[in-house]
Design a protein around this motif. Structure first.
Motif, PDB file in Angstrom:
ATOM      1  N   ARG A  14      36.886  34.909  28.443  1.00 45.93           N
ATOM      2  CA  ARG A  14      36.363  34.729  27.091  1.00 45.93           C
ATOM      3  C   ARG A  14      36.648  35.949  26.211  1.00 45.93           C
ATOM      4  NH1 ARG A  14      32.613  30.783  25.802  1.00 45.93           N
ATOM      5  NH2 ARG A  14      32.314  29.212  27.428  1.00 45.93           N
ATOM      6  N   ALA A  15      36.508  37.141  26.782  1.00 47.90           N
ATOM      7  CA  ALA A  15      36.787  38.357  26.014  1.00 47.90           C
ATOM      8  C   ALA A  15      38.253  38.410  25.581  1.00 47.90           C
ATOM      9  CB  ALA A  15      36.439  39.592  26.847  1.00 47.90           C
ATOM     10  N   ASN A  71      33.620  35.892  31.919  1.00 43.31           N
ATOM     11  CA  ASN A  71      33.437  36.884  30.854  1.00 43.31           C
ATOM     12  C   ASN A  71      34.753  37.524  30.445  1.00 43.31           C
ATOM     13  OD1 ASN A  71      30.691  36.414  30.820  1.00 43.31           O
ATOM     14  ND2 ASN A  71      30.190  38.109  32.183  1.00 43.31           N
ATOM     15  N   ASP A  72      35.594  37.850  31.418  1.00 42.69           N
ATOM     16  CA  ASP A  72      36.894  38.463  31.123  1.00 42.69           C
ATOM     17  C   ASP A  72      37.788  37.503  30.336  1.00 42.69           C
ATOM     18  OD1 ASP A  72      36.512  40.981  32.469  1.00 42.69           O
ATOM     19  OD2 ASP A  72      36.690  39.892  34.354  1.00 42.69           O
ATOM     20  N   LYS A 105      31.909  44.756  20.428  1.00 40.51           N
ATOM     21  CA  LYS A 105      32.341  43.380  20.682  1.00 40.51           C
ATOM     22  C   LYS A 105      32.763  42.653  19.413  1.00 40.51           C
ATOM     23  CE  LYS A 105      29.496  42.703  24.789  1.00 40.51           C
ATOM     24  NZ  LYS A 105      28.388  41.908  25.389  1.00 40.51           N
ATOM     25  N   THR A 159      39.452  45.395  28.213  1.00 38.28           N
ATOM     26  CA  THR A 159      38.243  44.970  27.520  1.00 38.28           C
ATOM     27  C   THR A 159      37.140  45.980  27.833  1.00 38.28           C
ATOM     28  OG1 THR A 159      37.697  43.523  29.378  1.00 38.28           O
ATOM     29  CG2 THR A 159      38.836  42.536  27.515  1.00 38.28           C
ATOM     30  N   GLN A 211      38.796  35.926  22.720  1.00 35.68           N
ATOM     31  CA  GLN A 211      38.250  36.458  21.476  1.00 35.68           C
ATOM     32  C   GLN A 211      39.108  37.586  20.917  1.00 35.68           C
ATOM     33  OE1 GLN A 211      35.721  35.419  19.572  1.00 35.68           O
ATOM     34  NE2 GLN A 211      35.457  33.675  20.916  1.00 35.68           N
ATOM     35  N   ALA A 212      39.758  38.332  21.790  1.00 28.32           N
ATOM     36  CA  ALA A 212      40.620  39.419  21.325  1.00 28.32           C
ATOM     37  C   ALA A 212      41.814  38.873  20.536  1.00 28.32           C
ATOM     38  CB  ALA A 212      41.108  40.247  22.519  1.00 28.32           C
ATOM     39  N   LYS A 230      39.559  43.953  18.025  1.00 27.96           N
ATOM     40  CA  LYS A 230      39.031  44.727  19.159  1.00 27.96           C
ATOM     41  C   LYS A 230      39.504  46.181  19.133  1.00 27.96           C
ATOM     42  CE  LYS A 230      36.779  41.203  20.652  1.00 27.96           C
ATOM     43  NZ  LYS A 230      36.925  40.384  19.439  1.00 27.96           N
TER      44      LYS A 230
END
Length: 492
Positions: free
Chosen positions: A16-17, A13-14, A411, A111, A20-21, A416
């Motif tokens: 991927r976040a 999750n970290d 999100k 995040t 995406q950022a 972000k």
């Protein structure tokens, strides 16, 4: 598209976040074919027993693209211990992606939706502000301005909630899911009032039934109602008579003597009349919101708001004349086609009106919004918000005597960036903070309403959702009541 290859998903999750950022709107997939960039994450357990006890192993990030770029970074760390490893691993990946893209993110490797939570906890633990500032800039790699504003917001929250007793109080949210028109960016439960006008009374009757059940629950008989928020949608699409009937019902069945604030969203200027404002004032509403979002008629037309800048100004002046001394205004930065000059223009117009609070949203592109569904049509216009825009907002707000009191992130915001609320002293909206901090029960009623129940001793939160569709809410109101009934039983 970006190819993500991992031999374990410990920090999936970290990672991927973070991708995406840096790469807004790009899909992260598990198939390399057709991708322009690949990130490989390899976790290796150290074979040396003594070293393993000390470090646990190492993590190697490898970034490659179709143009021949290749770079690897290895972090020696006990990656099974997330408390120790999470931030250093995120920081290492941030630096790698920052070097590749040649850009820095204002929030660094941080995040999550509540960046102020770090400062809040550290202040509660007695840590000094200088040390808190270093955690943001050194551990999370944020720019100093973000560290400053997180500390400022955390201190304001502490001040606001000094006299609140979370386990002894609760809030009420009532959802009115009707609007004059649906905005391009909207993902809330919202139905055009012109189409649904014949169903409003049926909706209100279903709502009253749910309200009566909630008010009769023995769980809350010994708790104090702290705040009431009527939102939507646009509650002011109701007639003056309907608003009066709704609030009369509310006052008949809920004890209002301890209510600290009573807020109603009058978000759309084209739904506001003096008759409605006078009705709200007479019924004890002490805070309303009139939301321009932008002060550009061209943008208003593009995003489907169907009102003009002049209507916004007139609605605001009507509210002042009706006696409201706590008026919020919402604006969105990063709207399609808008530049920083458009933001400055909107701020100059808002400054002339001098609201008591200003809530600023960075444009979020949500899955259910028409903007996302029709992105092919609008993608050339959508540039998103920038930190420079938010800095302009910050300067304008402070010149108006408004200071930050709550902050959160979503999100789906390009870059972000954050949403932030500014207010004059004593004009802050406590409900806005409570909905984010999740420390107090929020009993939510109406279509699309989401109740939050806080189990303090167990340090957990349970949610009870109502259906979003108006027709289904009316037809299934007994089921909505049953959902809450099951949750109330857990407290008894």
């Amino acid at each position: 598209m970006i190819y993500l290859n991992q031999n374990a998903e410990i920090y999936n999750n970290d990672i991927r976040a973070m991708l995406q950022a840096f790469f807004d709107n790009e899909k992260v997939i598990l198939d390399k074919e057709g991708t322009r960039l690949s990130l490989t994450v390899e976790y290796t357990v150290d074979s040396d027993v003594e070293t393993q006890v000390e470090s646990g192993g190492y993590v190697t990030f490898t970034l490659e693209d179709q143009e021949g770029y290749h770079k690897s970074k290895t972090v020696v760390i006990d990656f099974f211990n997330k408390k120790i490893a999470r931030n250093p691993l995120k920081a290492a990946l941030y630096r790698m992606l920052s070097g590749y893209t040649r850009k820095e993110l204002p929030w660094g490797s941080l995040t999550g939706v509540r960046p102020t939570k770090i400062a809040t906890q550290m202040l509660e633990d007695g840590v000094n502000e200088e040390a808190i500032h270093r955690v943001y800039t050194d551990t999370y790699l944020t720019i100093p301005q973000k560290a400053d504003i997180c500390i400022e917001v955390a201190k304001k929250e502490q001040q606001i909630f000094r006299d609140f007793h979370y386990e002894e109080e609760y809030c009420i949210y009532i959802g009115i899911p009707f609007c004059p028109t649906r905005c391009l960016y909207c993902s809330f439960t919202s139905y055009p009032i012109a189409v649904y006008k014949d169903k409003v009374e049926d909706y209100l009757q279903a709502l009253y039934k749910e309200m009566e059940f909630v008010a009769g629950s023995p769980v809350y008989q010994n708790k104090r109602l702290a705040a009431v928020y009527i939102g939507g949608g646009t509650p002011s699409t109701l007639s003056a008579g309907q608003l009066t009937a709704l609030i009369t019902k509310l006052k008949q069945i809920f004890p209002m003597q301890h209510v600290r604030e009573f807020c109603v969203e009058c978000g759309r200027p084209d739904s506001i009349t003096m008759e409605k404002l006078e009705a709200l004032k007479k019924m004890g509403v002490d805070r309303i919101s009139i939301n321009p979002q932008t002060m550009s008629d061209d943008t208003l037309l593009l995003i489907g708001r169907a009102h003009t800048v002049e209507q916004t100004k007139n609605a605001f002046l009507l509210a002042r004349n009706a006696g409201f001394s706590n008026i919020n205004m919402d604006m969105i930065v990063g709207l399609p086609g808008e530049s920083i000059e458009d933001v400055r223009h909107t701020l100059s117009e808002i400054k002339e009106l001098s609201p008591d609070s200003l809530t600023v949203h960075s444009l979020a592109i949500k899955r259910a919004a028409d903007l996302n569904i029709e992105m092919e049509r609008y993608h050339k216009l959508v540039k998103g918000s920038t930190n420079e825009m938010l800095l302009e907002v910050d300067q304008c707000a402070r010149e108006l005597g408004l200071f930050p009191y709550y902050l959160y992130r979503q999100k789906n915001i390009p870059g972000k960036l954050e949403n932030i609320g500014y207010a004059a002293a004593g004009k802050e909206c406590a409900y806005n903070i409570l909905i984010m901090e999740e420390k107090m029960d929020i009993l939510a009623m109406g279509a699309g309403a989401s109740s939050k129940f806080v189990f303090h001793k167990e340090n957990r939160i349970e949610r009870v959702e109502n259906v979003k569709n108006v027709d289904e809410y009316i037809g299934r109101i007994d089921e909505m009541i049953e959902r809450k009934k099951r949750m109330f039983a857990a407290f008894e």
